[in-house]
Design a protein around this motif. Structure first.
Motif, PDB file in Angstrom:
ATOM      1  N   PHE A  35      47.834  20.206  32.785  1.00 54.20           N
ATOM      2  CA  PHE A  35      46.674  21.113  32.802  1.00 54.20           C
ATOM      3  C   PHE A  35      46.882  22.192  31.744  1.00 54.20           C
ATOM      4  O   PHE A  35      47.994  22.682  31.552  1.00 54.20           O
ATOM      5  CB  PHE A  35      46.533  21.782  34.178  1.00 54.20           C
ATOM      6  N   LEU A  36      45.801  22.588  31.047  1.00 57.23           N
ATOM      7  CA  LEU A  36      45.881  23.645  30.028  1.00 57.23           C
ATOM      8  C   LEU A  36      45.139  24.910  30.472  1.00 57.23           C
ATOM      9  O   LEU A  36      45.651  26.013  30.344  1.00 57.23           O
ATOM     10  CB  LEU A  36      45.290  23.141  28.707  1.00 57.23           C
ATOM     11  N   LEU A  37      43.963  24.727  30.948  1.00 60.20           N
ATOM     12  CA  LEU A  37      43.091  25.864  31.330  1.00 60.20           C
ATOM     13  C   LEU A  37      43.080  26.904  30.225  1.00 60.20           C
ATOM     14  O   LEU A  37      43.327  28.096  30.443  1.00 60.20           O
ATOM     15  CB  LEU A  37      43.566  26.476  32.665  1.00 60.20           C
ATOM     16  N   THR A  38      42.856  26.440  28.994  1.00 55.41           N
ATOM     17  CA  THR A  38      42.959  27.362  27.850  1.00 55.41           C
ATOM     18  C   THR A  38      41.897  28.456  27.899  1.00 55.41           C
ATOM     19  O   THR A  38      42.156  29.567  27.477  1.00 55.41           O
ATOM     20  CB  THR A  38      42.735  26.584  26.527  1.00 55.41           C
ATOM     21  N   ALA A  39      40.728  28.174  28.409  1.00 57.52           N
ATOM     22  CA  ALA A  39      39.667  29.196  28.375  1.00 57.52           C
ATOM     23  C   ALA A  39      39.681  30.030  29.647  1.00 57.52           C
ATOM     24  O   ALA A  39      38.699  30.654  30.012  1.00 57.52           O
ATOM     25  CB  ALA A  39      38.311  28.523  28.196  1.00 57.52           C
ATOM     26  N   SER A  40      40.850  30.119  30.306  1.00 59.73           N
ATOM     27  CA  SER A  40      40.883  30.785  31.609  1.00 59.73           C
ATOM     28  C   SER A  40      40.521  32.270  31.544  1.00 59.73           C
ATOM     29  O   SER A  40      40.035  32.810  32.548  1.00 59.73           O
ATOM     30  CB  SER A  40      42.244  30.621  32.289  1.00 59.73           C
ATOM     31  N   PRO A  41      40.683  32.969  30.365  1.00 57.48           N
ATOM     32  CA  PRO A  41      40.249  34.374  30.402  1.00 57.48           C
ATOM     33  C   PRO A  41      38.780  34.526  30.817  1.00 57.48           C
ATOM     34  O   PRO A  41      38.373  35.554  31.323  1.00 57.48           O
ATOM     35  CB  PRO A  41      40.461  34.846  28.953  1.00 57.48           C
ATOM     36  N   SER A  42      37.985  33.463  30.616  1.00 58.36           N
ATOM     37  CA  SER A  42      36.555  33.583  30.979  1.00 58.36           C
ATOM     38  C   SER A  42      36.286  33.046  32.382  1.00 58.36           C
ATOM     39  O   SER A  42      35.146  33.002  32.820  1.00 58.36           O
ATOM     40  CB  SER A  42      35.713  32.787  29.979  1.00 58.36           C
ATOM     41  N   PRO A 170      52.629  29.156  27.913  1.00 55.79           N
ATOM     42  CA  PRO A 170      52.039  29.130  29.249  1.00 55.79           C
ATOM     43  C   PRO A 170      52.267  27.799  29.953  1.00 55.79           C
ATOM     44  O   PRO A 170      52.514  26.778  29.293  1.00 55.79           O
ATOM     45  CB  PRO A 170      50.543  29.329  28.972  1.00 55.79           C
ATOM     46  N   PHE A 171      52.197  27.821  31.291  1.00 57.73           N
ATOM     47  CA  PHE A 171      52.190  26.566  32.049  1.00 57.73           C
ATOM     48  C   PHE A 171      51.305  26.745  33.279  1.00 57.73           C
ATOM     49  O   PHE A 171      51.122  27.868  33.764  1.00 57.73           O
ATOM     50  CB  PHE A 171      53.605  26.106  32.420  1.00 57.73           C
ATOM     51  N   VAL A 172      50.745  25.630  33.730  1.00 56.29           N
ATOM     52  CA  VAL A 172      49.718  25.656  34.786  1.00 56.29           C
ATOM     53  C   VAL A 172      50.152  24.696  35.890  1.00 56.29           C
ATOM     54  O   VAL A 172      50.545  23.551  35.603  1.00 56.29           O
ATOM     55  CB  VAL A 172      48.356  25.203  34.230  1.00 56.29           C
ATOM     56  N   LEU A 173      50.135  25.171  37.138  1.00 58.57           N
ATOM     57  CA  LEU A 173      50.513  24.317  38.278  1.00 58.57           C
ATOM     58  C   LEU A 173      49.358  24.313  39.270  1.00 58.57           C
ATOM     59  O   LEU A 173      48.835  25.379  39.627  1.00 58.57           O
ATOM     60  CB  LEU A 173      51.778  24.878  38.942  1.00 58.57           C
ATOM     61  N   GLU A 174      48.950  23.106  39.734  1.00 58.55           N
ATOM     62  CA  GLU A 174      47.827  23.055  40.701  1.00 58.55           C
ATOM     63  C   GLU A 174      48.345  23.414  42.093  1.00 58.55           C
ATOM     64  O   GLU A 174      49.403  22.956  42.519  1.00 58.55           O
ATOM     65  CB  GLU A 174      47.194  21.666  40.714  1.00 58.55           C
ATOM     66  N   VAL A 175      47.596  24.258  42.787  1.00 61.14           N
ATOM     67  CA  VAL A 175      47.998  24.703  44.123  1.00 61.14           C
ATOM     68  C   VAL A 175      46.899  24.437  45.158  1.00 61.14           C
ATOM     69  O   VAL A 175      46.947  24.957  46.279  1.00 61.14           O
ATOM     70  CB  VAL A 175      48.363  26.204  44.132  1.00 61.14           C
ATOM     71  N   THR A 230      37.716  23.221  22.099  1.00 58.86           N
ATOM     72  CA  THR A 230      38.050  23.923  20.858  1.00 58.86           C
ATOM     73  C   THR A 230      37.112  23.484  19.738  1.00 58.86           C
ATOM     74  O   THR A 230      36.578  22.381  19.787  1.00 58.86           O
ATOM     75  CB  THR A 230      39.520  23.656  20.470  1.00 58.86           C
ATOM     76  N   LEU A 231      36.907  24.383  18.793  1.00 56.66           N
ATOM     77  CA  LEU A 231      36.061  24.092  17.626  1.00 56.66           C
ATOM     78  C   LEU A 231      36.784  24.589  16.389  1.00 56.66           C
ATOM     79  O   LEU A 231      37.540  25.561  16.458  1.00 56.66           O
ATOM     80  CB  LEU A 231      34.726  24.854  17.723  1.00 56.66           C
ATOM     81  N   SER A 232      36.546  23.912  15.230  1.00 57.60           N
ATOM     82  CA  SER A 232      37.079  24.481  13.997  1.00 57.60           C
ATOM     83  C   SER A 232      36.192  24.071  12.824  1.00 57.60           C
ATOM     84  O   SER A 232      35.484  23.061  12.884  1.00 57.60           O
ATOM     85  CB  SER A 232      38.518  24.009  13.761  1.00 57.60           C
ATOM     86  N   LEU A 233      36.252  24.855  11.772  1.00 54.81           N
ATOM     87  CA  LEU A 233      35.440  24.618  10.571  1.00 54.81           C
ATOM     88  C   LEU A 233      36.176  23.632   9.673  1.00 54.81           C
ATOM     89  O   LEU A 233      37.354  23.812   9.376  1.00 54.81           O
ATOM     90  CB  LEU A 233      35.218  25.938   9.831  1.00 54.81           C
ATOM     91  N   LYS A 234      35.496  22.561   9.260  1.00 51.12           N
ATOM     92  CA  LYS A 234      36.110  21.561   8.393  1.00 51.12           C
ATOM     93  C   LYS A 234      35.878  21.932   6.923  1.00 51.12           C
ATOM     94  O   LYS A 234      34.960  22.693   6.621  1.00 51.12           O
ATOM     95  CB  LYS A 234      35.502  20.174   8.657  1.00 51.12           C
ATOM     96  N   PRO A 235      36.684  21.405   6.021  1.00 57.11           N
ATOM     97  CA  PRO A 235      36.505  21.730   4.593  1.00 57.11           C
ATOM     98  C   PRO A 235      35.087  21.437   4.085  1.00 57.11           C
ATOM     99  O   PRO A 235      34.596  22.101   3.186  1.00 57.11           O
ATOM    100  CB  PRO A 235      37.544  20.836   3.901  1.00 57.11           C
ATOM    101  N   ASP A 236      34.416  20.448   4.691  1.00 59.38           N
ATOM    102  CA  ASP A 236      33.053  20.116   4.196  1.00 59.38           C
ATOM    103  C   ASP A 236      31.992  21.017   4.821  1.00 59.38           C
ATOM    104  O   ASP A 236      30.787  20.802   4.625  1.00 59.38           O
ATOM    105  CB  ASP A 236      32.735  18.638   4.482  1.00 59.38           C
ATOM    106  N   ASP A 425      46.811  28.060  21.142  1.00 60.92           N
ATOM    107  CA  ASP A 425      46.335  28.923  20.051  1.00 60.92           C
ATOM    108  C   ASP A 425      45.518  28.218  18.979  1.00 60.92           C
ATOM    109  O   ASP A 425      45.118  28.853  18.007  1.00 60.92           O
ATOM    110  CB  ASP A 425      47.531  29.598  19.371  1.00 60.92           C
ATOM    111  N   ARG A 426      45.233  26.924  19.145  1.00 55.20           N
ATOM    112  CA  ARG A 426      44.530  26.240  18.035  1.00 55.20           C
ATOM    113  C   ARG A 426      43.085  26.716  17.901  1.00 55.20           C
ATOM    114  O   ARG A 426      42.440  26.456  16.902  1.00 55.20           O
ATOM    115  CB  ARG A 426      44.603  24.724  18.220  1.00 55.20           C
ATOM    116  N   GLY A 427      42.625  27.513  18.869  1.00 55.13           N
ATOM    117  CA  GLY A 427      41.268  28.071  18.742  1.00 55.13           C
ATOM    118  C   GLY A 427      41.256  29.433  18.064  1.00 55.13           C
ATOM    119  O   GLY A 427      40.197  30.037  17.887  1.00 55.13           O
ATOM    120  N   ARG A 428      42.404  29.922  17.656  1.00 51.21           N
ATOM    121  CA  ARG A 428      42.486  31.278  17.074  1.00 51.21           C
ATOM    122  C   ARG A 428      42.387  31.196  15.554  1.00 51.21           C
ATOM    123  O   ARG A 428      43.273  30.675  14.873  1.00 51.21           O
ATOM    124  CB  ARG A 428      43.794  31.959  17.469  1.00 51.21           C
TER     125      ARG A 428
END
Ligand code: GCU
Length: 623
Positions: A35-42, A170-175, A230-236, A425-428
């Motif tokens: 589990f990542l729950l990367t957007a957990s701040p929201s 970070p690490f995430v454990l289901e409870v 996650t989203l990122s801008l490509k060279p094109d 951090d790949r969204g930063r």
């Protein structure tokens, strides 16, 4: 386990040479945490920061007894017992712990700063926090630890729910099934000790900082939820990304993404819950940069769940000896930083105000546009502030000085640690470089290890640059003293980086620095990832002696003059913004447990050299 055994058999068959191949060949999916729950701040979360009781366990008898026997129940700190009530009943049972009545300390924060008797404690400490949880109504619940240094053993209501190794990710454990109505007892064993197979190993030039050093949160989600997006801008100019659903309804779900004021898109998840976005280049996109750190509010929605993030869109690339940000050459005006807040007794508790105070000195005090977050992944708070304030970031994991290079299990740890950092951090937008090592002596096993790490980075994140802080060689060429890079790892890097301390370590005089000759590849960007000199703030006018502010300031003037004569130089991150704690630095007058290479003292007093670098960067910025 099967995958890992396969990996080990492959590594054993191929021997050392095969280790890197086996690791690199290992599926990237294997490295993805459950589990990542990367957007957990929201998300809907319950912050468990606050006073936690604790119990030292120097001989780890709460985990296992002598001779490797199972720990005696009277010492198992994680048991779900009301010890006082049981004692009041009398009887033959007795206990040699009670976390309900133990002393308490603030979490997050390192125990070394919490109590004088724990200042140099290096071992296992048990923590406990009781909390009420909400009814789940068919939803799910997770514990997300932002970081525990160095190993964590997590129990909820007396039941083990998971473990983690690594002090900075970070690490995430289901409870979901372990929570109970009415009240929960969370017990965490934290072991700060390191050895020859940990990352980093035992000796580093920074302090112990054992403990739950970053926030712990209870995160509530629907039964099927967005685990990562996650989203990122490509060279094109197109915007690409992915979204991962987890849960019973993850497959073949419509998902949508809205980039406020810019674009919307939709997609459908595959059988594994993964959806891919590919958005045409939006007109009017304002690219992110240090001078214009434009962030967009992004909302992802799927299967009744929704999460939000703030994303900057930019491109980063190398071309010949240049680093290109959004297609334009940029000089990285940086500084190195340890994760330590200002103050005489830092607990490595990086709150937003603490991070803002440090990054403000970098951005506005030094006129910098770049920061090397050394020597480990820093707090997410710091990365998000770098996005907001406009600072480019070099990120690294602590593969530092010495590592057990030929050990497949250690390589696996490094690859997993890299994955945890990159997924977080790949969204930063601020992160532009992943470094695979710091000052590791050249050997065949070491270069294979780093090469596998570089391959891992490129597989996990093809949008960013790969670097490493290399050692330099001093040699005579035609009778001339030359500083050179002689490291086979350089071929695997997009950006070359070197740590150089001529004028501090060694016998070079300051006057010799501007004339030092360098022999580096002519067609690659080079960064001075470290240079620096110690100075005790306030120690002045003593005839340019080492440890005076004057010596440090003159060292900077002379080293910057040397830098100006290096044609492939594309940036620098001098060592270091602020004095930091290190058990290796014990001069009783100048150091007292502090590495004094900071341009600021530990309490934020600027030294003379601060102004030298700030003026230099102001001049660079004007060009
Ligand atoms: C090395 C190392 C740093 C250390 C610095 C120093 O370059 O990378 O972690 O603190 O030198 O000697 O001060």
């Amino acid at each position: 386990v099967k995958k890992f055994l396969t990996f080990l058999i492959a590594a054993a068959c191929w021997g050392a040479a095969g280790i890197a191949a086996a690791a690199a060949a290992g599926s990237i999916e294997d490295l993805r945490p459950a589990f990542l729950l990367t957007a957990s701040p929201s998300r809907d979360t319950q912050d468990l920061s606050g006073q936690w009781t604790y119990s030292k366990d120097l001989y780890r008898t709460g985990l296992n007894d002598i001779n490797g026997w199972v720990a005696k129940s009277r010492m198992q700190r994680y048991r779900d017992l009301d010890v006082a009530a049981l004692e009041a009943q009398g009887g033959t049972d007795f206990f040699e712990f009670d976390l309900d009545r133990g002393p308490a300390m603030a979490v997050p924060g390192a125990w070394n700063a919490a109590r004088p008797e724990l200042r140099y404690y290096d071992g296992l400490v048990w923590f406990q926090r009781k909390f009420q949880s909400k009814p789940l109504n068919g939803g799910r619940a997770f514990l997300r630890f932002e970081a525990v240094n160095y190993r964590a053993y997590v129990y909820l209501n007396g039941k083990e729910i998971g473990r983690h190794e690594g002090g900075f990710t970070p690490f995430v454990l289901e409870v979901t099934d372990a929570l109970r109505e009415g009240g929960n007892r969370l017990s965490v064993g934290v072991d700060s000790s390191h050895d020859a197979q940990t990352i980093p190993t035992v000796i580093t030039d920074w302090d112990l900082y054992g403990g739950i050093t970053r926030p712990v949160r209870l995160v509530y989600t629907p039964a099927t939820f967005i685990d990562d997006a996650t989203l990122s801008l490509k060279p094109d100019g197109r915007i690409a990304g992915e979204l991962r659903l987890q849960g019973p309804q993850a497959a073949r779900q419509n998902v949508s993404v809205t980039i406020a004021g810019l674009a919307t898109a939709s997609a459908v998840t595959d059988a594994g819950g993964r959806a891919v976005f590919d958005i045409a280049a939006p007109a009017g996109l304002q690219r992110w940069s240090p001078d214009s750190p434009r962030l967009y509010d992004v909302r992802y929605a799927a299967a009744g769940d929704a999460v939000r993030d703030r994303i900057g869109f930019r491109t980063i690339a190398v071309k010949g000896r240049q680093i290109l940000l959004n297609g334009k050459p940029i000089f990285l005006r940086g500084i190195s930083l340890h994760e330590e807040e200002f103050g005489p007794n830092p607990a490595r508790n990086m709150t937003e105000p603490a991070a803002r105070a440090l990054l403000h000195e970098i951005k506005h005090g030094l006129n910098a546009n770049y920061v090397r977050l050394s020597h480990y992944p820093h707090s997410e708070v710091t990365l998000r502030l770098a996005d907001e304030m406009g600072l480019l970031v070099w990120s690294e994991i602590p593969v530092y000085w010495s590592v057990d290079w030929d050990n497949p299990a250690v390589l696996r740890k490094a690859l997993a640690m890299q994955a945890e950092a990159i997924y977080r951090d790949r969204g930063r937008a601020s992160v532009v470089m992943w470094s695979v090592g710091n000052e590791t002596p050249v050997s065949a096993p070491r270069t294979r290890f780093h090469s596998a790490m570089a391959d891992n980075v490129r597989a996990l994140d093809p949008t960013r640059l790969v670097s490493a802080a290399l050692l330099v060689e001093r040699r005579k060429v035609n009778g001339e003293d030359v500083t050179a890079i002689d490291d086979p790892l350089a071929a695997k890097l997009d950006v070359l980086a070197v740590n150089t301390y001529a004028g501090w370590y060694g016998s070079d005089t300051l006057d010799a620095l501007p004339g030092l000759k360098w022999q580096v590849p002519p067609d690659r960007p080079l960064i001075l990832s470290e240079f620096g000199a110690d100075a005790l703030a306030g120690y002045r006018n003593d005839g340019n002696k080492k440890f005076t502010e004057e010596y440090q300031a003159e060292y900077y003037r002379k080293t910057l003059a040397m830098a100006d004569a290096m044609p492939t130089l594309a940036g620098m991150s001098p060592w270091i913004l602020k004095d930091f704690q290190s058990p290796r630095r014990e001069h009783p007058v100048f150091q007292n447990g502090w590495n004094r290479k900071g341009l600021l003292s530990e309490t934020g007093v600027r030294k003379q050299a601060f102004g030298v670098l700030a003026d230099y960067y102001r001049g660079k910025a004007a060009k």
